[in-house]
Design an enzyme around this catalytic site. Structure first.
Site: not given
Lengths: 470, 460
Positions: B74, B173, B149
């Site tokens: 990420k 997330s 996210s």
């Protein structure tokens, strides 16, 4: 009308005494090898700009503080205890104090909740003591921010507004720096930064920032006191505001008023869980803290029956105080105090050394004072020996022998030398006879010179006078 | 071939690390322009690493436990020399100078890092639509959001662009996009994985975790990233289980494992969830009952408190964390260039942390959080797991305009684990109209391994 004007004039010229209150917030760097939240070195002054840095003290995106430097915590606790503070035995944690400035790479400064509170130093109350991290150094002249200093541990000492004159504040700061030096936990006046709060009766409180020395604190208070007095006398309101001290001009200038004061939006730092100050750790610190100088002064006066001036001088430095306490085990405390306060301090001051740097030991001092006590040397010779003692591997006895100064010259020899001096200095003798007292001093000096200081000065004066008068 | 088998194949050189990498690179080349799972790809360093591993194996030298596995990271986790943009214009030019602790560990174990995954800007979102670099498509349900996210991390797994990805989970997330994309996602106990090097959203809630398409991949990743880090103060200094050992057993034993489990289903969780999702979760409940688990209906009375508590804490901590983006060091001042959700959180955080509100919002939120934590721990004190839906509704279509509160509602079932600091994982339970539906498992602090075991059993 005229009377009123005169009255006003009187007020302005004559001055009314206005009570002043002053409180201090003093920041000094704690003495540690590494920074508060990372392993970077703290020798920021020697290192080229931006070399003692890492992602953590630069607060790069994603970095988290390492666990709090234990030595910093221990040092702060030591200082708190030396200032007679209460210690919260439970927990301490860091708050984030948010503000926007180029030297602050995270946009907040980590500052601990008080680790000590309600202390005192010579009657000035200490409100609280915190740990903090130092920001970097913004150097607009060079167009850089140097982050070598970023993250160095600081101790913040906050007093109550207990001081009533610039002089009192100066005395307090001197004493505080002495305590910090005694503690061996802080870096001293060179790293000091202070904020000063001052209010006069009938006015609001002004905070002065950007003070970097004891002298600066004193000068800014002097300036501010006069400025505020004049405002009050003219009937102008003293605003609650923050002012900056301009060291180059020794004045203060307005920074911001209360209305646009910063809101620091304090929150507990989520990256640093509360630290429990362990009882054991606290006990360890308590056992090893040096006696604070102001406490030592009191004890010296009582224990050794010496005057306050002597006690203060002898405690001006921890190593000196320690040496004194060894010396008085075998030497009369008053005699030792006199020599160590007057002669030793004179020599140290002249050589710009502190006692520690002079490498003079308590044993050396004992030997010297014993020579004097046993009348093996005169006071004059003692003074000459002590001048040679700093950074000298030889003992006082060895110095005396080396210089041929051992022994007190007997009266007969002084008499012979005096006679010789009189016959060789007729002009001075006649001057003295005409009433010029200083000429006698000259003659005494000649005798001392010829006897290499081994003659007793009092005795010499007596003998010379007798010889000339008869 | 599951991850255990793949690791073995690479070790035996039945599969070369280089070939494993090249097949992923090909998929990325073909599909990433439409899916937008990866923001950056570093072919050269990945190829060098793969070759190095193959060479080592050929020479008979030791290789790490992740040798040859391909990782997507990420874009809010620091990888040295990579652009760590957090999908924001604010950091579009921020090239990292250091590896996060999890990245150090992956590199030490010979994992291959292939690139950085798309996400909601600064992880503040649940759809990956707020990325400055454009939305990510959901490979499992094209045209729909992948969740967020960590939407890029979940989509990369669903599109088979790499073996394992890392995400971060502040209020769901990792689990939310895992649910929408039909993959495994896991948020460990707070403190089990070091946050050193993870860009902050909300420091007291953030946790790094893995996403993968099989349980053995999750276990392999967890064994690498879980562990004490002395440079991170919220890292737990304790022994951790070896996840691969626990699930590396024969299948009957895994099924037996459910026999000892007491599993709670919370009424309020299904009350807030769409029926077609509840129906699929019910099937899973029936399945674990068949395996011998004791399923108990239970109650959690503070569900209405969770979102307000979560967002108050999130706003304040995010405000604090973003003060460093002042325009001096990283090019842009965050408020000048960020998207509306990031700006909303900063402004709300700034507002409620004002001195005059001290004690009114943030402190109250922290108190509410304690209440929620205590209540959850009480529920879990005599139970092994809480089972329920991960997300209460299906993913919307990309571009569909949602009100902030509608967007926040996606998080209602996932924020609890972050507020309570407990471990939670999501796995695919089924599909509704071809859209994956996720099942969430939660356990008490340090019960991470129970969740992984249950996932292995359910997946069997």
């Amino acid at each position: 009308m005229i009377i009123i004007k005169l009255w006003l004039l009187f007020l302005i010229i004559g001055g009314i005494t206005i009570d002043m209150k002053c409180g201090l917030e003093i920041h000094v760097q704690l003495k540690t090898d590494s920074k508060l939240f990372c392993d970077c070195s703290t020798n920021y002054k020697e290192a080229p700009a931006n070399t003692n840095i890492c992602p953590v003290c630069l607060n790069q995106p994603g970095t988290k503080p390492f666990p709090t430097n234990e030595k910093a915590l221990k040092n702060a606790l030591t200082i708190a205890l030396m200032l007679n503070c209460k210690i919260d035995k439970d927990i301490t944690y860091f708050m984030r104090k948010h503000y926007d400035y180029p030297d602050l790479p995270s946009g907040y400064q980590r500052t601990s909740v008080p680790i000590g509170y309600e202390g005192d130093l010579n009657g000035i109350k200490i409100r609280e003591i915190h740990m903090e991290e130092d920001p970097g150094q913004f150097k607009p002249d060079f167009g850089i921010v140097d982050f070598n200093r970023s993250g160095i541990p600081l101790v913040e000492i906050v007093t109550e507004p207990d001081m009533h004159s610039p002089e009192e504040a100066r005395e307090f700061l001197k004493e505080l720096i002495r305590v910090l030096n005694y503690s061996e936990c802080a870096r001293g006046e060179g790293t000091m930064r202070a904020d000063v709060n001052i209010s006069l009766e009938g006015g609001n409180r002004a905070e002065i920032k950007n003070i970097n020395s004891i002298k600066g604190a004193y000068k800014s208070l002097k300036f501010e006191m006069i400025r505020q007095k004049n405002l009050i006398k003219r009937g102008v309101e003293v605003k609650q505001e923050t002012r900056a001290f301009l060291e180059s001009q020794m004045i203060t200038v307005a920074m911001r008023t209360k209305e646009d004061a910063d809101d620091y939006r304090f929150i507990p730092d989520p990256d640093l869980p509360p630290i429990k100050v362990q009882k054991k750790q606290l006990e360890e610190v308590s056992e090893t803290i040096p006696e604070a100088p102001h406490n030592k002064v009191k004890r010296f006066i009582e224990e050794y029956d010496i005057d306050e001036e002597s006690a203060k001088t002898l405690t001006s430095e921890l190593k000196l105080a320690n040496a004194y306490e060894i010396v008085v085990k075998s030497i009369d405390p008053k005699f030792a105090a006199m020599w160590m306060r007057d002669e030793l301090k004179r020599v140290l001051t002249y050589n710009k050394l502190d006692f520690k740097e002079s490498e003079i030991s308590a044993e050396n001092i004992i030997e010297l004072l014993n020579l004097l006590n046993d009348k093996k040397i005169t006071t004059k010779v003692g003074q000459r020996i002590i001048e040679k003692m700093p950074k000298n591997k030889n003992s006082p006895k060895e110095i005396a022998e080396e210089l041929g100064l051992i022994g007190v010259v007997e009266k007969d020899e002084v008499l012979d030398t005096a006679k010789k001096t009189i016959s060789e200095n007729e002009a001075a003798v006649s001057d003295y006879k005409k009433g010029k007292e200083t000429s006698l001093n000259f003659l005494v000096g000649q005798v001392m010179k010829l006897t290499r200081g081994k003659a007793d000065p009092g005795e010499t004066v007596k003998i010379l006078k007798e010889l000339i008068d008869n | 071939m599951n991850t255990f088998e793949k690791l073995q194949a690479i070790k035996n050189q039945d599969l070369k690390a280089t070939d494993n990498l090249e097949s992923f690179l090909k998929k990325i080349e073909n599909n990433n322009s439409s899916i937008n799972a990866f923001l950056t790809i570093n072919k050269d360093s990945a190829r060098n690493k793969a070759k190095e591993i193959d060479d080592k194996i050929a020479k008979g030298a030791n290789v790490g436990s992740l040798a040859g596995l391909v990782f997507g990271i990420k874009a809010n986790i620091n990888v040295e020399d990579e652009i760590i943009s957090a999908a924001s214009k604010t950091l579009e030019d921020y090239q990292s100078s250091y590896d996060a602790t999890v990245i150090k560990r992956i590199k030490e174990q010979d994992g291959i890092i292939i690139g950085m995954c798309n996400m909601d800007e600064f992880a503040a979102g649940s759809s990956t639509e707020s990325s400055y670099f454009g939305a990510t498509d959901n490979p499992a349900a094209p045209g729909h959001i992948p969740g967020g996210s960590s939407g890029g991390s979940a989509a990369a797994i669903a599109a088979e662009m790499c073996d394992i990805t890392l995400g971060s989970d502040t209020g769901g997330s990792i689990r939310n996009p895992a649910s929408h994309c039909g993959v495994f996602g896991f948020k460990p106990t707070y403190g089990a994985v070091s946050r050193q090097g993870l860009l902050d959203l909300s420091m007291s809630l953030d946790q790094i975790g893995p996403l993968a398409d099989d349980v053995s991949g999750m276990a392999v990743a967890l064994d690498t990233i879980v562990g004490y880090d002395k440079t991170e103060c919220t890292s737990l200094n304790q022994e951790f289980p070896v996840f691969t050992e626990v699930i590396n057993q024969n299948s009957e034993k895994l099924q037996d494992y459910m026999k000892d489990m007491k599993v709670l289903c919370i009424n309020q969780f299904s009350d807030v969830t769409d029926d077609h999702i509840n129906n699929i979760i019910d099937d899973s409940v029936a399945k674990i009952k068949n395996m011998g688990a004791e399923v108990v209906d239970s109650s959690f009375n503070y569900i209405d408190l969770c979102l307000p508590t979560y967002y108050l804490i999130n706003y304040v901590e995010f405000f604090s964390a973003t003060r460093k983006y002042d325009g001096r060091k990283y090019g842009y001042k965050i408020e000048d260039v960020c998207g509306e959700e990031v700006l909303r959180r900063i402004e709300m955080g700034s507002y409620i942390s004002q001195q005059e509100f001290s004690g009114k919002y943030y402190k109250k939120a922290l108190q509410a959080r304690s209440l929620i934590r205590n209540e959850i721990n009480k529920l879990l004190s005599d139970a092994d797991l809480i089972l329920g839906p991960t997300v209460p509704k299906l993913p919307h279509k990309i571009g569909e305009k949602l009100e902030p509160m509608e967007m926040y509602a996606y998080d209602v079932l996932t924020v609890i684990a972050n507020l309570a600091g407990i471990p939670a994982g999501s796995m695919k339970a089924g599909e509704y109209n071809g859209i994956p539906v996720g099942l969430q498992l939660q356990a008490k602090p340090n019960g991470d391994v129970k969740i992984i075991k249950a996932m292995a059993a359910l997946n069997h």
